[in-house]
Scaffold this motif. Structure first.
Motif, short mmCIF file in Angstrom:
data_model
loop_
_atom_site.label_atom_id
_atom_site.label_comp_id
_atom_site.label_asym_id
_atom_site.label_seq_id
_atom_site.Cartn_x
_atom_site.Cartn_y
_atom_site.Cartn_z
N ALA A 156 0.49 -1.29 -0.16
CA ALA A 156 -0.04 -0.74 -0.11
C ALA A 156 0.80 0.91 -0.29
O ALA A 156 0.60 1.96 -0.46
CB ALA A 156 -1.12 0.15 1.28
N LEU A 157 1.91 1.36 0.96
CA LEU A 157 2.87 2.24 0.76
C LEU A 157 3.63 2.59 -0.77
O LEU A 157 4.43 3.78 -1.06
CB LEU A 157 3.20 2.54 2.38
N PHE A 158 3.70 1.26 -1.23
CA PHE A 158 5.15 1.51 -1.59
C PHE A 158 5.07 1.16 -3.28
O PHE A 158 6.20 1.40 -3.97
CB PHE A 158 6.50 0.83 -1.33
N LEU A 159 4.00 0.39 -3.75
CA LEU A 159 3.50 0.18 -4.90
C LEU A 159 3.46 0.86 -6.26
O LEU A 159 4.75 0.42 -7.21
CB LEU A 159 2.18 -0.03 -5.09
N PRO A 160 3.02 2.17 -5.51
CA PRO A 160 3.86 3.33 -7.37
C PRO A 160 5.61 3.19 -7.14
O PRO A 160 6.01 3.43 -8.33
CB PRO A 160 3.12 4.81 -6.53
N ASP A 161 6.07 3.71 -6.26
CA ASP A 161 8.06 2.95 -6.56
C ASP A 161 8.06 1.94 -7.08
O ASP A 161 8.73 1.90 -7.67
CB ASP A 161 7.98 3.67 -5.15
N MET A 162 7.18 1.11 -6.78
CA MET A 162 8.11 -0.62 -7.05
C MET A 162 7.39 -0.06 -8.79
O MET A 162 8.29 -0.70 -9.55
CB MET A 162 6.99 -1.61 -6.35
N VAL A 163 6.73 -0.38 -8.83
CA VAL A 163 6.03 -0.10 -10.62
C VAL A 163 6.89 0.90 -11.44
O VAL A 163 7.33 0.45 -12.77
CB VAL A 163 4.23 0.30 -10.83
N ALA A 164 7.08 1.92 -10.73
CA ALA A 164 8.08 2.69 -11.41
C ALA A 164 9.96 2.43 -11.29
O ALA A 164 10.05 3.21 -12.87
CB ALA A 164 8.39 4.36 -11.00
N GLY A 165 10.34 1.91 -10.88
CA GLY A 165 11.07 0.91 -10.86
C GLY A 165 11.46 0.24 -11.88
O GLY A 165 11.89 -0.61 -12.62
N LEU A 166 9.96 -1.13 -11.26
CA LEU A 166 9.61 -2.15 -13.07
C LEU A 166 10.14 -0.95 -13.88
O LEU A 166 10.20 -1.59 -15.10
CB LEU A 166 8.57 -2.57 -12.98
N ARG A 167 9.06 -0.26 -14.90
CA ARG A 167 9.60 0.08 -15.49
C ARG A 167 10.72 1.28 -15.95
O ARG A 167 11.05 1.29 -17.38
CB ARG A 167 8.15 1.37 -15.82
N LYS A 168 11.22 1.10 -15.58
CA LYS A 168 13.05 2.10 -15.47
C LYS A 168 13.87 0.90 -15.95
O LYS A 168 14.28 1.04 -16.65
CB LYS A 168 13.12 2.71 -14.10
N ALA A 169 13.44 -0.11 -15.31
CA ALA A 169 13.82 -1.32 -15.41
C ALA A 169 13.29 -2.03 -17.49
O ALA A 169 14.09 -3.22 -17.42
CB ALA A 169 13.98 -2.20 -14.21
N GLY A 170 12.71 -1.22 -17.77
CA GLY A 170 12.01 -1.61 -19.05
C GLY A 170 10.97 -2.63 -19.61
O GLY A 170 10.38 -3.15 -20.10
N TRP A 171 10.41 -2.63 -17.86
CA TRP A 171 8.58 -4.01 -17.56
C TRP A 171 7.56 -2.78 -18.64
O TRP A 171 8.01 -1.70 -17.84
CB TRP A 171 8.96 -4.57 -16.79
N THR A 172 7.00 -3.68 -18.86
CA THR A 172 5.72 -3.22 -19.01
C THR A 172 4.47 -3.92 -18.07
O THR A 172 4.57 -5.06 -18.04
CB THR A 172 4.74 -2.97 -20.41
N ILE A 173 3.62 -2.36 -17.64
CA ILE A 173 2.72 -3.30 -16.59
C ILE A 173 1.73 -4.10 -17.89
O ILE A 173 0.58 -3.30 -18.24
CB ILE A 173 2.79 -2.80 -15.56
N VAL A 174 1.40 -5.20 -17.60
CA VAL A 174 -0.11 -5.79 -18.30
C VAL A 174 -0.94 -6.93 -17.34
O VAL A 174 -0.81 -6.90 -15.76
CB VAL A 174 0.95 -6.85 -18.70
N THR A 175 -2.18 -6.53 -17.81
CA THR A 175 -3.33 -7.16 -16.89
C THR A 175 -2.50 -8.52 -16.73
O THR A 175 -2.02 -9.48 -17.55
CB THR A 175 -4.76 -6.96 -17.67
#
Length: 324
Positions: A240-259
């Protein structure tokens, strides 16, 4: 003059060929890899964490997913844990936000600890509740990722039972043991110790980006391709606290978030690895089946490694102060 005319004709011909040919990557230009990952949560509804009440955490997690641009996560439900209207309202909030629900058994037993008959009966109890939900998906995730361990007969019996019930394996490919980081955080909070929240956030992000990258590399060695990854999280305060930071980190590492729908449509969803010990992520078991050499385990899923990193990086300031 004749040789000059011939040279001009040759240059013109080469120019036409170059225009007509497709542009090729230079030898130094890396191949573009499409890295896709879905977000999933286990153990809903989950008990209290270190920082938020249950009433606070649900809305914070819904807002965190929206802020991170995660259109559809999957929540694997334990209906026997629904003890109050508050718990039911939490699940409805996930559905209203566009997320989907799937089965994690009713009471969260480990398959290696109970009989196949008991286990399937527990699934029937969860199905009785889940099948009425508007965003239900027929995915089943084994608690503890325990698909029967060394007991091949029991593993086969449960797999047959899932098929008879129209369920498919809601497997995991990437796991950062967030439950262990949550456990350590709760213990530190209860002990009244100082927690470096920025360091905790950074460790959470780094650990899960690392889990995704490790799973992708192992999957490529085992399958020759980069399948859609499915990240295991739990319904925790840390998410709940850190998920936006984690997703931003994934995207920075080249990941696309899919359903979750897209991820569970990957070809590896239709694989059932034949291994002597049915436990762990789908990628680990595929690598074992293939006989891939080297570690199949992300180093931060080793308890000693994870605990040491937490102590050094999150509790380091408190340890140094105590030493003084």
């Amino acid at each position: 003059m004749v040789w000059l005319l011939r040279m001009m004709v040759a240059v013109a011909a080469l120019t036409l060929i170059a225009w007509a040919a497709p542009l090729a990557l230079s030898a130094s230009e890396p191949e573009r890899v499409e890295k896709r990952i879905a977000i999933t949560f286990d153990d809903t509804p989950r008990g209290a964490g270190a920082f938020l009440t249950l009433e606070e955490r649900g809305p914070r997690l819904v807002a965190a997913l929206a802020a991170a641009g995660v259109r559809q996560a999957a929540f694997f439900i334990n209906p026997c844990r629904l003890q109050s209207e508050r718990d039911g309202a939490l699940v409805r909030a996930y559905e209203t936000a566009g997320h989907v629900l799937a089965d994690h058994t009713c009471s969260h037993p480990g398959l290696s600890r109970v009989s196949a008959a008991y286990y399937l009966a527990d699934i029937d109890r969860s199905q009785a509740w889940l099948r009425e939900r508007p965003t239900y998906r027929p995915w089943f995730r084994y608690p503890f990722l325990d698909e029967g361990g060394h007991d091949s007969a029991k593993a086969a019996a449960v797999r047959d039972g899932l098929t008879a019930r129209g369920l498919t394996n809601g497997y995991v490919t990437a796991d950062g043991y967030d439950w262990n980081m949550e456990r350590l955080t709760i213990a530190a909070k209860r002990a009244g110790r100082t927690i470096d929240m920025a360091a905790l956030r950074d460790l959470y992000v780094e650990t899960h980006v690392g889990a995704a990258d490790f799973a992708d590399g192992l999957a490529y060695r085992a399958t020759g391709r980069h399948p859609a990854q499915i990240l295991l999280l739990h319904e925790t305060d840390l998410a709940a606290l850190f998920l936006p930071d984690m997703v931003a980190g994934l995207r920075k590492a080249g990941w696309t978030i899919v359903t979750a729908d897209e991820a569970f449509d990957d070809p590896i969803a239709r694989r059932t690895p034949q291994v002597a010990f049915a436990n762990g992520t789908r990628v680990q078991m595929l690598a074992w089946e293939r006989g891939i050499e080297g570690s199949r385990w992300y180093d931060r899923t080793d308890g000693a490694v994870a605990d040491r990193l937490f102590a050094q990086r999150v509790m380091g300031a408190g340890v140094a102060a105590a030493a003084r």
